[in-house]
Write an enzyme that holds these catalytic residues in place. Structure first.
Site, PDB file in Angstrom:
ATOM      1  N   LYS A   9       0.866  -1.190   0.000  1.00  0.00           N
ATOM      2  CA  LYS A   9       0.000   0.000   0.000  1.00  0.00           C
ATOM      3  C   LYS A   9       0.890   1.223   0.000  1.00  0.00           C
ATOM      4  CE  LYS A   9      -4.401   0.929   0.057  1.00  0.00           C
ATOM      5  NZ  LYS A   9      -5.525   0.106  -0.438  1.00  0.00           N
ATOM      6  N   ASP A  65      -7.045   4.150  -4.588  1.00  0.00           N
ATOM      7  CA  ASP A  65      -7.712   3.963  -3.298  1.00  0.00           C
ATOM      8  C   ASP A  65      -8.364   5.329  -3.021  1.00  0.00           C
ATOM      9  OD1 ASP A  65      -7.832   1.878  -0.912  1.00  0.00           O
ATOM     10  OD2 ASP A  65      -7.560   3.812   0.033  1.00  0.00           O
TER      11      ASP A  65
HETATM   12  P1  NDP Z   1     -13.050   7.457  -2.829  1.00  0.00           P
HETATM   13  O1  NDP Z   1     -12.028   8.490  -2.570  1.00  0.00           O
HETATM   14  O2  NDP Z   1     -13.541   7.267  -4.221  1.00  0.00           O
HETATM   15  O3  NDP Z   1     -14.322   7.692  -1.896  1.00  0.00           O
HETATM   16  C1  NDP Z   1     -14.226   7.744  -0.512  1.00  0.00           C
HETATM   17  C2  NDP Z   1     -15.596   8.085   0.022  1.00  0.00           C
HETATM   18  O4  NDP Z   1     -15.593   7.971   1.426  1.00  0.00           O
HETATM   19  C3  NDP Z   1     -16.025   9.497  -0.318  1.00  0.00           C
HETATM   20  O5  NDP Z   1     -17.406   9.528  -0.494  1.00  0.00           O
HETATM   21  C4  NDP Z   1     -15.606  10.263   0.943  1.00  0.00           C
HETATM   22  O6  NDP Z   1     -16.367  11.429   1.134  1.00  0.00           O
HETATM   23  C5  NDP Z   1     -15.919   9.242   2.004  1.00  0.00           C
HETATM   24  N1  NDP Z   1     -15.094   9.446   3.177  1.00  0.00           N
HETATM   25  C6  NDP Z   1     -13.738   9.607   3.230  1.00  0.00           C
HETATM   26  N2  NDP Z   1     -13.336   9.768   4.485  1.00  0.00           N
HETATM   27  C7  NDP Z   1     -14.456   9.718   5.246  1.00  0.00           C
HETATM   28  C8  NDP Z   1     -14.712   9.809   6.625  1.00  0.00           C
HETATM   29  N3  NDP Z   1     -13.728  10.036   7.494  1.00  0.00           N
HETATM   30  N4  NDP Z   1     -15.993   9.676   7.055  1.00  0.00           N
HETATM   31  C9  NDP Z   1     -17.004   9.456   6.187  1.00  0.00           C
HETATM   32  N5  NDP Z   1     -16.812   9.378   4.855  1.00  0.00           N
HETATM   33  C10 NDP Z   1     -15.571   9.498   4.407  1.00  0.00           C
HETATM   34  O7  NDP Z   1     -12.456   6.110  -2.257  1.00  0.00           O
HETATM   35  P2  NDP Z   1     -12.874   4.604  -2.597  1.00  0.00           P
HETATM   36  O8  NDP Z   1     -14.317   4.513  -2.860  1.00  0.00           O
HETATM   37  O9  NDP Z   1     -11.909   4.091  -3.598  1.00  0.00           O
HETATM   38  O10 NDP Z   1     -12.515   3.874  -1.225  1.00  0.00           O
HETATM   39  C11 NDP Z   1     -13.461   3.711  -0.165  1.00  0.00           C
HETATM   40  C12 NDP Z   1     -13.019   2.576   0.730  1.00  0.00           C
HETATM   41  O11 NDP Z   1     -12.921   1.368  -0.029  1.00  0.00           O
HETATM   42  C13 NDP Z   1     -11.642   2.736   1.392  1.00  0.00           C
HETATM   43  O12 NDP Z   1     -11.662   2.074   2.640  1.00  0.00           O
HETATM   44  C14 NDP Z   1     -10.721   1.966   0.443  1.00  0.00           C
HETATM   45  O13 NDP Z   1      -9.539   1.554   1.088  1.00  0.00           O
HETATM   46  C15 NDP Z   1     -11.617   0.800   0.078  1.00  0.00           C
HETATM   47  N6  NDP Z   1     -11.304   0.081  -1.152  1.00  0.00           N
HETATM   48  C16 NDP Z   1     -11.154   0.719  -2.337  1.00  0.00           C
HETATM   49  C17 NDP Z   1     -10.902  -0.012  -3.480  1.00  0.00           C
HETATM   50  C18 NDP Z   1     -10.807   0.605  -4.828  1.00  0.00           C
HETATM   51  O14 NDP Z   1     -10.660  -0.141  -5.797  1.00  0.00           O
HETATM   52  N7  NDP Z   1     -10.908   1.911  -4.990  1.00  0.00           N
HETATM   53  C19 NDP Z   1     -10.730  -1.472  -3.429  1.00  0.00           C
HETATM   54  C20 NDP Z   1     -10.977  -2.046  -2.137  1.00  0.00           C
HETATM   55  C21 NDP Z   1     -11.229  -1.276  -1.047  1.00  0.00           C
HETATM   56  P3  NDP Z   1     -15.812  12.848   0.612  1.00  0.00           P
HETATM   57  O15 NDP Z   1     -15.480  12.643  -0.832  1.00  0.00           O
HETATM   58  O16 NDP Z   1     -16.927  13.780   0.855  1.00  0.00           O
HETATM   59  O17 NDP Z   1     -14.583  13.086   1.441  1.00  0.00           O
HETATM   60  O1  2IT Z   2      -7.826  -1.809  -1.045  1.00  0.00           O
HETATM   61  C1  2IT Z   2      -7.742  -2.271  -2.199  1.00  0.00           C
HETATM   62  O2  2IT Z   2      -7.840  -3.474  -2.438  1.00  0.00           O
HETATM   63  C2  2IT Z   2      -7.527  -1.328  -3.299  1.00  0.00           C
HETATM   64  N1  2IT Z   2      -7.487  -0.125  -3.066  1.00  0.00           N
HETATM   65  C3  2IT Z   2      -7.313  -1.830  -4.701  1.00  0.00           C
HETATM   66  C4  2IT Z   2      -5.889  -2.276  -4.889  1.00  0.00           C
HETATM   67  C5  2IT Z   2      -5.513  -2.657  -6.290  1.00  0.00           C
HETATM   68  O3  2IT Z   2      -4.311  -2.912  -6.481  1.00  0.00           O
HETATM   69  O4  2IT Z   2      -6.351  -2.710  -7.196  1.00  0.00           O
END
Ligand code: NDP
Ligand code: 2IT
Length: 445
Positions: free
Chosen positions: A124, A164
């Site tokens: 990460k 992420d």
């Molecule tokens: P994004 O940046 O696209 O979205 C994050 C979202 O969470 C936004 O709506 C943001 O709101 C909100 N958010 C951030 N911090 C807070 C907080 N402290 N309290 C409440 N809401 C919050 O990120 P992702 O959708 O990519 O990631 C979301 C989660 O999923 C994370 O835990 C990430 O590690 C996990 N994840 C992501 C993957 C991916 O492929 N992208 C894969 C697997 C897991 P705002 O924009 O208003 O700040």
């Molecule tokens: O938390 C996760 O699994 C991710 N943010 C995606 C990682 C990746 O390499 O696609």
């Protein structure tokens, strides 16, 4: 295995790294019995070797904002474990980013990637850079400055970053452009690339789609499905968006989204043109809550609250770590929630997880539920290696198969004598065994 001693020693070595210690504790508690039953692991000290990252890079990122001011952020890459394949895991750009958060995410990624059935190690990275309110030019210059350091330690067969929080398609584009220029190669070194330059169909949707596919497998064990169910979601980023689309397609009604300042409840359901509108708002870097409630008067904003107080059948926390606490878990349980599936990484606090397990709720952890994102990244790497591009249904079918296989692994290792599936244990044990056996095969290195 003496878990308290291991954690005590780790805490002394890594003071204040709460998220990292939280993630380690959960895994150790799950694998304790399987570890003790297999003395070959202790004979080569797998535990001490698996909780310590292979290496951690930190670097300075200097960049110039639109007013000409010179700013400095800190960049990181934690290469945690590469026993089963090249380091693989996302980059997070958020002001809260620190080593504890990246170590917890890198540690979780080892087991998640192991569950996907694909050959990927855990890593990460990211920065405390805050993309909020930045112009396109500022984002580009930051990404370029970040890559000026990162490119030295990554490569298509060594370490393959992706997105992420705060890192989506636009950022991957800027990062990839700079990598390509520096490394003089057009390889699959980042995943989540654009479709015209090596990206895979479905990767943007994959984490959210996979989350719903996994939750659907969980529901099937109770003879249930998404059809006609009410879904509460948190966040509205990449993961929540994909989950909202797929849950709606399967006949459910999504009634909440959230941000750090509160949640929106829309009893009419958040689908179709409402999702398109949210996407437009996000793309323009605007706050989504206020304009959404102005545009759709059926929706109400609940400042400072979590969406988990809304009665729902299925809860999908998709925002960030430790966003669902003990009180939230109690609210969900009291409202007869059927299934809680973590789209985010470690969104439930340990107390909340304990309550879900105690009440025998269908509950599954992020490392199983959200693995569809990195799994599709793995499929993007395969397509890049073969220099071809699979059609949409091929990628979707493979994603489906992978999510079912992860569910099966959880059931195999997590089913208790009363038939209740402890998905936390199942995911941790299945993920651990593959990596530990690979470490065993490869000697002490
Ligand atoms: P994004 O940046 O696209 O979205 C994050 C979202 O969470 C936004 O709506 C943001 O709101 C909100 N958010 C951030 N911090 C807070 C907080 N402290 N309290 C409440 N809401 C919050 O990120 P992702 O959708 O990519 O990631 C979301 C989660 O999923 C994370 O835990 C990430 O590690 C996990 N994840 C992501 C993957 C991916 O492929 N992208 C894969 C697997 C897991 P705002 O924009 O208003 O700040
Ligand atoms: O938390 C996760 O699994 C991710 N943010 C995606 C990682 C990746 O390499 O696609």
């Amino acid at each position: 295995m003496n878990i308290e001693k291991i954690l005590h020693d780790l805490e002394k070595k890594n003071p204040g790294e709460l998220e990292y210690l939280q993630a380690v504790r959960e895994v150790l508690e799950s694998i304790e019995s399987v570890y003790n039953e297999n003395p070959q692991f202790a004979s080569v000290n797998i535990i001490d070797r698996i909780v310590e990252p292979d290496r951690i890079y930190t670097f300075k990122v200097s960049w110039v904002d639109d007013t000409g001011k010179v700013l400095v952020n800190r960049g990181y890459r934690v290469q945690f474990n590469n026993a089963i394949g090249p380091y693989k895991g996302g980059l997070r750009f958020h002001p809260s980013v620190n080593l504890s958060i990246l170590k917890f995410l890198g540690f979780e990624q080892i087991f998640k990637n192991s569950l996907t059935t694909l050959p990927m190690g855990g890593a990460k990275g990211g920065s405390d850079f805050d993309p909020k309110g930045k112009s396109n030019g500022e984002i580009m210059r930051f990404c370029q400055a970040f890559m000026l350091e990162l490119w030295k330690i990554i490569g298509p067969e060594t370490d393959v970053p992706a997105g992420d929080i705060g890192v989506g398609g636009r950022e991957i584009g800027f990062l990839y452009g700079m990598y390509k220029k520096l490394a003089r190669e057009n390889s699959g070194v980042l995943t989540g690339k654009g479709l015209n330059w090596g990206g895979s169909l479905i990767r943007p949707e994959a984490t959210g789609f996979g989350t719903v596919y996994f939750a659907n497998e969980m529901l099937k064990t109770k003879g249930e499905s998404f059809e006609g169910k009410t879904v509460a979601l948190s966040g509205f980023g990449n993961v929540a968006w994909g989950a909202a689309l797929k849950a709606t397609e399967l006949g459910a009604k999504v009634v909440t989204i959230s941000g750090p300042d509160g949640y929106v409840y829309d009893p009419d359901g958040i689908s179709g043109e409402k999702i398109d509108y949210l996407l437009e708002l996000r793309a323009s870097n605007q706050d989504i809550v206020k304009p959404y409630t102005d545009e759709f008067p059926s929706a109400q904003f609940h400042p400072g609250k979590h969406p988990w107080e809304v009665p729902c059948d299925i809860a999908l926390p998709c925002a960030t770590q430790n966003e669902l606490d003990k009180q939230d878990a109690l609210n969900l349980i009291n409202n007869n929630v059927l299934c809680v599936a973590e789209g985010a990484n470690m969104p439930s606090t340990p107390e909340a997880v304990e309550l879900f397990l105690e009440h025998k709720i269908l509950f599954a952890p992020g490392k199983a539920v959200n693995a569809g994102g990195v799994a599709t990244s793995g499929l993007e790497m395969s397509q890049n290696s073969m220099k071809l591009c699979w059609p949409l249904n091929e990628v979707d079918q493979r994603l489906h198969q992978i999510m079912s296989s992860i569910h099966e692994q959880c059931v195999t290792y997590g089913t208790g004598p009363d038939g209740y599936v402890d998905y936390v244990k199942g995911a941790n044990v299945a993920g651990f065994l593959k990596v530990a056996n690979a470490m065993l095969d490869q000697g002490v290195i």
